[in-house]
Design an enzyme around this catalytic site. Sequence first.
Site, PDB file in Angstrom:
ATOM      1  N   SER A  99      55.837  75.520  26.580  1.00 51.02           N
ATOM      2  CA  SER A  99      56.043  76.959  26.440  1.00 51.02           C
ATOM      3  C   SER A  99      57.281  77.390  26.678  1.00 51.02           C
ATOM      4  O   SER A  99      57.992  78.187  26.165  1.00 51.02           O
ATOM      5  CB  SER A  99      54.876  77.917  27.001  1.00 51.02           C
ATOM      6  N   LYS A 137      52.467  76.070  39.696  1.00 53.14           N
ATOM      7  CA  LYS A 137      52.687  75.241  38.661  1.00 53.14           C
ATOM      8  C   LYS A 137      53.929  75.496  37.641  1.00 53.14           C
ATOM      9  O   LYS A 137      54.461  74.173  37.453  1.00 53.14           O
ATOM     10  CB  LYS A 137      51.395  75.533  37.620  1.00 53.14           C
ATOM     11  N   ASN A 195      41.051  72.563  23.222  1.00 52.88           N
ATOM     12  CA  ASN A 195      42.498  72.427  23.165  1.00 52.88           C
ATOM     13  C   ASN A 195      42.999  71.028  23.904  1.00 52.88           C
ATOM     14  O   ASN A 195      43.615  70.119  23.596  1.00 52.88           O
ATOM     15  CB  ASN A 195      43.631  73.381  23.260  1.00 52.88           C
ATOM     16  N   LYS A 219      49.386  85.786  34.574  1.00 55.89           N
ATOM     17  CA  LYS A 219      48.180  85.595  33.745  1.00 55.89           C
ATOM     18  C   LYS A 219      47.414  86.738  33.180  1.00 55.89           C
ATOM     19  O   LYS A 219      47.560  87.955  33.846  1.00 55.89           O
ATOM     20  CB  LYS A 219      47.278  84.599  34.599  1.00 55.89           C
ATOM     21  N   GLN A 250      49.168  79.816  38.780  1.00 52.07           N
ATOM     22  CA  GLN A 250      50.387  79.700  37.822  1.00 52.07           C
ATOM     23  C   GLN A 250      51.841  79.672  38.530  1.00 52.07           C
ATOM     24  O   GLN A 250      52.788  78.978  37.800  1.00 52.07           O
ATOM     25  CB  GLN A 250      50.304  80.817  36.875  1.00 52.07           C
ATOM     26  N   GLY A 296      48.691  81.377  25.098  1.00 54.02           N
ATOM     27  CA  GLY A 296      47.145  81.186  24.891  1.00 54.02           C
ATOM     28  C   GLY A 296      46.564  80.759  26.376  1.00 54.02           C
ATOM     29  O   GLY A 296      47.147  80.101  27.334  1.00 54.02           O
ATOM     30  N   ASP A 297      45.225  80.614  26.274  1.00 56.70           N
ATOM     31  CA  ASP A 297      44.232  79.886  27.251  1.00 56.70           C
ATOM     32  C   ASP A 297      42.949  79.954  26.585  1.00 56.70           C
ATOM     33  O   ASP A 297      43.039  79.785  25.341  1.00 56.70           O
ATOM     34  CB  ASP A 297      44.426  80.581  28.596  1.00 56.70           C
TER      35      ASP A 297
HETATM   36  P1  NDP Z   1      39.344  76.075  24.870  1.00 59.41           P
HETATM   37  O1  NDP Z   1      38.907  77.353  24.569  1.00 59.41           O
HETATM   38  O2  NDP Z   1      40.303  75.524  23.758  1.00 59.41           O
HETATM   39  O3  NDP Z   1      38.347  75.013  25.123  1.00 59.41           O
HETATM   40  C1  NDP Z   1      37.507  75.060  26.262  1.00 59.41           C
HETATM   41  C2  NDP Z   1      36.450  74.031  26.159  1.00 59.41           C
HETATM   42  O4  NDP Z   1      35.533  74.174  27.464  1.00 59.41           O
HETATM   43  C3  NDP Z   1      35.419  74.166  24.809  1.00 59.41           C
HETATM   44  O5  NDP Z   1      35.237  72.974  24.637  1.00 59.41           O
HETATM   45  C4  NDP Z   1      34.401  75.052  25.799  1.00 59.41           C
HETATM   46  O6  NDP Z   1      32.911  74.859  25.055  1.00 59.41           O
HETATM   47  C5  NDP Z   1      34.407  74.071  26.978  1.00 59.41           C
HETATM   48  N1  NDP Z   1      33.531  74.809  27.889  1.00 59.41           N
HETATM   49  C6  NDP Z   1      33.685  76.171  28.521  1.00 59.41           C
HETATM   50  N2  NDP Z   1      32.982  76.503  29.518  1.00 59.41           N
HETATM   51  C7  NDP Z   1      32.032  75.290  29.809  1.00 59.41           C
HETATM   52  C8  NDP Z   1      31.469  75.015  30.781  1.00 59.41           C
HETATM   53  N3  NDP Z   1      30.864  76.129  31.552  1.00 59.41           N
HETATM   54  N4  NDP Z   1      30.720  73.698  30.551  1.00 59.41           N
HETATM   55  C9  NDP Z   1      31.038  72.912  29.750  1.00 59.41           C
HETATM   56  N5  NDP Z   1      32.206  73.094  28.969  1.00 59.41           N
HETATM   57  C10 NDP Z   1      32.424  74.240  28.784  1.00 59.41           C
HETATM   58  O7  NDP Z   1      40.372  76.176  26.327  1.00 59.41           O
HETATM   59  P2  NDP Z   1      41.504  75.025  26.586  1.00 59.41           P
HETATM   60  O8  NDP Z   1      41.095  73.778  26.167  1.00 59.41           O
HETATM   61  O9  NDP Z   1      42.689  75.486  26.421  1.00 59.41           O
HETATM   62  O10 NDP Z   1      41.261  75.326  28.260  1.00 59.41           O
HETATM   63  C11 NDP Z   1      40.744  74.440  29.143  1.00 59.41           C
HETATM   64  C12 NDP Z   1      40.847  74.560  30.503  1.00 59.41           C
HETATM   65  O11 NDP Z   1      42.383  74.211  30.508  1.00 59.41           O
HETATM   66  C13 NDP Z   1      41.081  76.097  31.066  1.00 59.41           C
HETATM   67  O12 NDP Z   1      40.599  75.945  32.332  1.00 59.41           O
HETATM   68  C14 NDP Z   1      42.475  76.528  31.069  1.00 59.41           C
HETATM   69  O13 NDP Z   1      42.789  77.414  31.864  1.00 59.41           O
HETATM   70  C15 NDP Z   1      43.031  75.180  31.065  1.00 59.41           C
HETATM   71  N6  NDP Z   1      44.595  74.976  30.722  1.00 59.41           N
HETATM   72  C16 NDP Z   1      44.701  75.322  29.177  1.00 59.41           C
HETATM   73  C17 NDP Z   1      45.993  75.085  28.932  1.00 59.41           C
HETATM   74  C18 NDP Z   1      46.288  75.165  27.480  1.00 59.41           C
HETATM   75  O14 NDP Z   1      47.583  74.837  27.062  1.00 59.41           O
HETATM   76  N7  NDP Z   1      45.426  75.557  26.673  1.00 59.41           N
HETATM   77  C19 NDP Z   1      46.949  74.997  29.764  1.00 59.41           C
HETATM   78  C20 NDP Z   1      46.869  74.670  31.169  1.00 59.41           C
HETATM   79  C21 NDP Z   1      45.517  74.805  31.601  1.00 59.41           C
HETATM   80  P3  NDP Z   1      32.706  75.966  23.800  1.00 59.41           P
HETATM   81  O15 NDP Z   1      33.381  75.271  22.476  1.00 59.41           O
HETATM   82  O16 NDP Z   1      31.161  75.581  23.691  1.00 59.41           O
HETATM   83  O17 NDP Z   1      33.137  77.152  24.205  1.00 59.41           O
END
Ligand code: NDP
Length: 448
Positions: A381, A116, A244, A128, A113, A167-168
Amino acid sequence: MLENKYLQKVYGTVVKRNPGEPEFLQAAREVLESLEPLLAIRPEYEQSGVIEAFVEPERFISFRVPWYDDSGRLQINRGYRVQFNSAIGPYKGGLRFHPTVCPSVIKFLGFEQILKNSLTSLPIGGGKGGADFDPKGKSDAEVMRFCQSFMTELYRHIGQFTDVPAGDIGVGGREIGYLFGQYRRITGRSESGALTGKGLSFGGSLVRPEATGYGLCYFVQEMLHGMKQESFKDKTVVISGSGNVAIYACEKATALGARVVAMCDSAGFIHDPEGIKLDVIKEIKLDRRGRISEYTDQVPSAQSSPCNSDIWNVKCDIALPCATQNELDEKATETLVKNGVIAVAEGANMPCTLGATEIFLKAGVLFGPAKAANAGGVAVSALEMSQNAQRLSWSFDEVDAKLLGIMRGIFSSSYDASKTCGRPGNLVVGANVAGFIKVADAMISQGF
Ligand code: NDP
């Protein structure tokens, strides 16, 4: 391979100080490898000792989170916050609620982070946090009680000028609302700049939900155009995840002319050769928190499979891993390369193993590393913080235009740094170096 003796010594200390923390060591090693070509032209970063300070968090906090479930039973989780580096601004970084959360995961995320946030060119340091709490299967009331207990401890460490969480994974608008409410009640202050990702009615920013996914596509667009005179138009895209980041990456890639044919969740993946119908995914994943396999009940052209890692067997031009860390390994990478992938960009944090990244770079695949490609979320953010400070709200188009400008800037500063370091087109080196220089110079100027 780390060849520089000084960097080997720094890495040795990191290994000794952080036993049993593989994710953090992986992230630290990647950054130290990228600094090798920089040290060859900027030896002052070795002489000052700044790298040794850079790999050590300023502060690591861990705390007990007691809460009552709906049956009246006491539950205990562990909460964390790493305040890694505040040289260029208040600590900034999300909170993750997931059973896999532990010091190693929090430290790797906090470390990445820093770079980034520096790349966004906005004045924010790196942090974080999170907890080993799983919101899945919990009632709204249980999630609320957990968030309130978590904030009852965290509030003393955060604030608009000190540390600003967001969030994350597992922390979306619902959780941020409960966390912010508790912060406001405890402090007695309506300090909107203390958390980001808030609802629009209490200081949130337009475009924040879309920002990471949209920003990822803006970055890929720049990378395709700047390094290959290509675009998203008529490209086939595979996106892992359906949270997300994945959902809004799918929305923007489609708007830019691509066809997204596969997405997944932790229980499986779906393949729809006719192009994913995002309204169906949003209804299943955002409205109902259901399983992605339910997509095939509504869309006959699609097939589902319970093995989510097989998603990388689907032939595509562009792959966007947007789920979680180390989800794309060497074997999957070889399949993607064999199937002719031209660009890969990390929407998730560290979704590609070190070996996978090396294979992509060697094969000449355009590769956008997470700290550059997914910086759009934290960038908006920081724009939310600016709006809160001014007590103003900008329009969707205004924020979106700023996001586009920031992602263009991140691509060009990373690309330029890759050339300066003699590794043209290696954006892993470029992003790490461009992010590092700004933070390291600030640390040196302030006496660390
Ligand atoms: P969410 O919780 O909204 O979504 C995560 C998604 O990944 C869900 O669909 C989840 O499935 C799936 N998932 C989790 N583990 C696995 C796995 N082992 N195999 C396949 N699918 C999996 O999280 P975000 O979209 O917010 O975050 C996703 C990634 O992006 C993370 O690494 C986060 O750190 C990164 N990120 C997020 C930001 C943000 O603004 N939100 C900013 C920058 C980075 P299920 O629904 O079954 O749990």
